[in-house]
Write a protein that holds these residues in place. Sequence first.
Motif, PDB file in Angstrom:
ATOM      1  N   ALA A 168       0.852  -1.089   0.002  1.00 25.79           N
ATOM      2  CA  ALA A 168      -0.093   0.051   0.146  1.00 25.79           C
ATOM      3  C   ALA A 168       0.983   1.206  -0.045  1.00 25.79           C
ATOM      4  CB  ALA A 168      -0.739   0.061   1.300  1.00 25.79           C
ATOM      5  N   GLY A 169       1.986   0.999  -0.053  1.00 26.31           N
ATOM      6  CA  GLY A 169       3.016   2.383  -0.266  1.00 26.31           C
ATOM      7  C   GLY A 169       3.471   2.833   1.179  1.00 26.31           C
ATOM      8  N   ILE A 170       3.167   2.185   2.287  1.00 28.51           N
ATOM      9  CA  ILE A 170       3.307   2.648   3.644  1.00 28.51           C
ATOM     10  C   ILE A 170       4.977   2.530   3.966  1.00 28.51           C
ATOM     11  CG2 ILE A 170       2.964   2.245   6.073  1.00 28.51           C
ATOM     12  CD1 ILE A 170       0.102   1.569   5.230  1.00 28.51           C
ATOM     13  N   LYS A 171       5.799   3.540   4.364  1.00 28.75           N
ATOM     14  CA  LYS A 171       7.139   3.245   4.882  1.00 28.75           C
ATOM     15  C   LYS A 171       7.040   2.517   6.223  1.00 28.75           C
ATOM     16  CE  LYS A 171       8.688   5.831   1.354  1.00 28.75           C
ATOM     17  NZ  LYS A 171       9.184   5.061   0.370  1.00 28.75           N
ATOM     18  N   LEU A 172       7.896   1.482   6.197  1.00 29.07           N
ATOM     19  CA  LEU A 172       8.217   0.597   7.457  1.00 29.07           C
ATOM     20  C   LEU A 172       9.199   0.929   8.608  1.00 29.07           C
ATOM     21  CD1 LEU A 172       6.674  -2.551   5.951  1.00 29.07           C
ATOM     22  CD2 LEU A 172       5.433  -0.885   6.994  1.00 29.07           C
ATOM     23  N   ALA A 173       9.261   1.252   9.456  1.00 31.93           N
ATOM     24  CA  ALA A 173      10.463   1.326  10.391  1.00 31.93           C
ATOM     25  C   ALA A 173      10.638   0.666  11.411  1.00 31.93           C
ATOM     26  CB  ALA A 173      10.437   2.771  10.977  1.00 31.93           C
ATOM     27  N   GLY A 174      11.675  -0.033  11.910  1.00 34.26           N
ATOM     28  CA  GLY A 174      11.840  -0.988  12.995  1.00 34.26           C
ATOM     29  C   GLY A 174      12.657  -0.313  14.233  1.00 34.26           C
ATOM     30  N   ILE A 175      12.303  -0.590  15.541  1.00 34.76           N
ATOM     31  CA  ILE A 175      13.202  -0.332  16.686  1.00 34.76           C
ATOM     32  C   ILE A 175      13.139  -1.664  17.351  1.00 34.76           C
ATOM     33  CG2 ILE A 175      13.088   0.839  18.592  1.00 34.76           C
ATOM     34  CD1 ILE A 175      11.407   3.019  17.831  1.00 34.76           C
ATOM     35  N   TYR A 176      14.394  -2.002  17.718  1.00 35.57           N
ATOM     36  CA  TYR A 176      14.858  -3.480  18.349  1.00 35.57           C
ATOM     37  C   TYR A 176      13.713  -4.519  17.497  1.00 35.57           C
ATOM     38  CZ  TYR A 176      15.901  -0.298  22.066  1.00 35.57           C
ATOM     39  OH  TYR A 176      16.477   0.676  22.916  1.00 35.57           O
ATOM     40  N   ALA A 177      13.978  -4.585  16.173  1.00 36.54           N
ATOM     41  CA  ALA A 177      13.096  -5.573  15.480  1.00 36.54           C
ATOM     42  C   ALA A 177      14.140  -5.940  14.315  1.00 36.54           C
ATOM     43  CB  ALA A 177      12.089  -4.635  14.681  1.00 36.54           C
ATOM     44  N   ALA A 178      14.271  -7.325  14.351  1.00 33.63           N
ATOM     45  CA  ALA A 178      14.886  -8.167  13.402  1.00 33.63           C
ATOM     46  C   ALA A 178      13.995  -8.302  12.131  1.00 33.63           C
ATOM     47  CB  ALA A 178      15.284  -9.260  13.966  1.00 33.63           C
ATOM     48  N   ASP A 179      14.619  -7.796  10.829  1.00 28.42           N
ATOM     49  CA  ASP A 179      13.894  -7.770   9.673  1.00 28.42           C
ATOM     50  C   ASP A 179      13.759  -9.502   9.269  1.00 28.42           C
ATOM     51  OD1 ASP A 179      12.321  -6.863   7.338  1.00 28.42           O
ATOM     52  OD2 ASP A 179      14.063  -5.739   6.812  1.00 28.42           O
ATOM     53  N   CYS A 180      12.690  -9.607   8.144  1.00 31.23           N
ATOM     54  CA  CYS A 180      12.471 -10.866   7.642  1.00 31.23           C
ATOM     55  C   CYS A 180      13.759 -11.234   6.864  1.00 31.23           C
ATOM     56  CB  CYS A 180      11.504 -11.231   6.765  1.00 31.23           C
ATOM     57  SG  CYS A 180       9.918 -10.970   7.616  1.00 31.23           S
ATOM     58  N   LEU A 181      14.299 -12.526   7.105  1.00 30.43           N
ATOM     59  CA  LEU A 181      15.668 -12.719   6.224  1.00 30.43           C
ATOM     60  C   LEU A 181      15.647 -13.074   4.975  1.00 30.43           C
ATOM     61  CD1 LEU A 181      17.401 -14.856   9.261  1.00 30.43           C
ATOM     62  CD2 LEU A 181      17.869 -12.476   8.695  1.00 30.43           C
ATOM     63  N   GLU A 182      14.564 -13.675   4.673  1.00 27.94           N
ATOM     64  CA  GLU A 182      14.292 -14.186   3.128  1.00 27.94           C
ATOM     65  C   GLU A 182      14.147 -13.113   2.163  1.00 27.94           C
ATOM     66  OE1 GLU A 182      10.228 -14.283   4.996  1.00 27.94           O
ATOM     67  OE2 GLU A 182      12.422 -15.022   5.526  1.00 27.94           O
ATOM     68  N   ALA A 183      13.174 -12.200   2.689  1.00 28.85           N
ATOM     69  CA  ALA A 183      12.853 -10.936   2.024  1.00 28.85           C
ATOM     70  C   ALA A 183      12.644  -9.696   2.972  1.00 28.85           C
ATOM     71  CB  ALA A 183      11.635 -11.386   0.931  1.00 28.85           C
ATOM     72  N   PRO A 184      13.641  -8.861   2.887  1.00 32.42           N
ATOM     73  CA  PRO A 184      13.457  -7.688   4.060  1.00 32.42           C
ATOM     74  C   PRO A 184      12.206  -7.144   3.619  1.00 32.42           C
ATOM     75  CG  PRO A 184      15.489  -8.215   3.278  1.00 32.42           C
ATOM     76  CD  PRO A 184      14.984  -9.093   2.508  1.00 32.42           C
ATOM     77  N   LEU A 185      11.543  -6.686   4.712  1.00 37.70           N
ATOM     78  CA  LEU A 185      10.219  -5.852   4.349  1.00 37.70           C
ATOM     79  C   LEU A 185      10.655  -4.432   5.187  1.00 37.70           C
ATOM     80  CD1 LEU A 185       7.603  -8.399   5.210  1.00 37.70           C
ATOM     81  CD2 LEU A 185       8.220  -7.448   2.870  1.00 37.70           C
ATOM     82  N   LEU A 186      11.482  -4.306   6.237  1.00 37.29           N
ATOM     83  CA  LEU A 186      11.547  -2.873   6.880  1.00 37.29           C
ATOM     84  C   LEU A 186      12.496  -1.908   5.825  1.00 37.29           C
ATOM     85  CD1 LEU A 186      12.094  -4.027  10.438  1.00 37.29           C
ATOM     86  CD2 LEU A 186       9.896  -3.513   9.472  1.00 37.29           C
ATOM     87  N   ASP A 187      11.852  -0.888   5.853  1.00 41.85           N
ATOM     88  CA  ASP A 187      12.643   0.333   5.075  1.00 41.85           C
ATOM     89  C   ASP A 187      13.892   0.865   5.965  1.00 41.85           C
ATOM     90  OD1 ASP A 187      11.000   0.326   2.760  1.00 41.85           O
ATOM     91  OD2 ASP A 187       9.435   1.008   4.055  1.00 41.85           O
ATOM     92  N   THR A 188      13.663   1.103   7.066  1.00 39.34           N
ATOM     93  CA  THR A 188      14.758   1.452   7.996  1.00 39.34           C
ATOM     94  C   THR A 188      14.624   0.988   9.335  1.00 39.34           C
ATOM     95  OG1 THR A 188      15.654   3.746   8.970  1.00 39.34           O
ATOM     96  CG2 THR A 188      13.304   3.544   8.748  1.00 39.34           C
TER      97      THR A 188
END
Length: 399
Positions: A168-188
């Motif tokens: 949907a075009g939403i920017k995704l940020a993570g704090i103390y969050a590990a991204d998905c390894l096979e296909a990263p989803l977090l933008d920052t």
Amino acid sequence: MQRQRRLAVVAAALSALAVMSACTASPAGEDRPGAFTRTQVPAAANCDDWSSVPAGPPYVAFAHCVAAKMKKGITGPLPTSAPRPAPGKKVWIISFLESDPGGHLLSEGAKEAVTAAGWTPTVFDGAGDPSKWQAGIRQARSAQADAVIIIAFDCAPVKGALQEARAAGIKLAGIYAADCLEAPLLDTTVTYAGLDGNPVDYATWAKTIGLAKGWLIVDATDGKADTLVFHIQDLAAPKAATDLFLQDNKKCEECVVHKIPLSLSDLGPGVTAKAQAALLQNPQANSIFIPFDGVGLSVAPAVMESGRKDSLFVVGNEGNQPSLDLIRKDRGQTASMGIPHVWSGWAAVDGLIRLFAGQKQVPSGMGLYAVDAGNVPPTGSFEAPVDFRANYRKIWDGR
């Protein structure tokens, strides 16, 4: 019991993970009988790299050196410029668990920063429940949020909801969050300063914090630690950090460890009972390793009951207000690794500002901080001794 489990999980996530000037005499007021004081200690020539420290006396010297650095605070350079925040953005903040002090500080930091950027924040309480984390992300999409910040939970359990938000075009940020390894989803994701002040990713920083508590113990006992290690078995992040400490501590030739296995069902009175038994069985012990604040709050009563608080160096993790109160009042905890929760929220928003402007991410500068009676703040939870708020406001305003 469900509430205890939720509190345990959030404490683990935050841990997995979190200001004296020299390694000499203890601060004024700390020369009580049995306290951990030294007038002269050897120092390592360099303690920037923990990955290749040799065993024996060099390891003890390394611990002295890095403990002194962490008590001052190890930080990297703060960002010096930023684009102006794009106007009119709506940011949803998906909190792991708002009833936990650390979780609330993280979301409050992000909310502060979103407001300072001139944007509209919405905090959603995930209540320690993966189904609710996903529901919050989906509600953000339905509300046409421009960005979502996930706090203290990983990509994997909310992968589907993140994929939908990203589509949907939403920017995704993570704090103390590990991204998905096979296909990263977090933008920052927020970065941190390592032992040398240079930027490291969250996984490396979290490992270093796990090791740091061991170095504080080695420093306090001059390399003769006899340590009770509370080792939780069914939470992956604190178990991994404790395993790494146990492996690294083998380099301390005169150190001894005693593992006290814990599970989620022990939290609360069960931890206190195990601590009481361990202290009775090990009258020679001089230190205690705590995996996260929730465990430390239950160990402290046993320490006080034992009558040995002045001869036990007890180090915890996070630096939330209840645990820092134990240090302030000398009530069964000696030190903690402080984690700058609020700063993390501001750093995440800085990352979003750069994303919306099409610019690269930059290091936050936040690093490693050891807290004890000599540098504990007079009230509240841990905050890094850096005016990061003023810095971010300045660079966002373009002044």
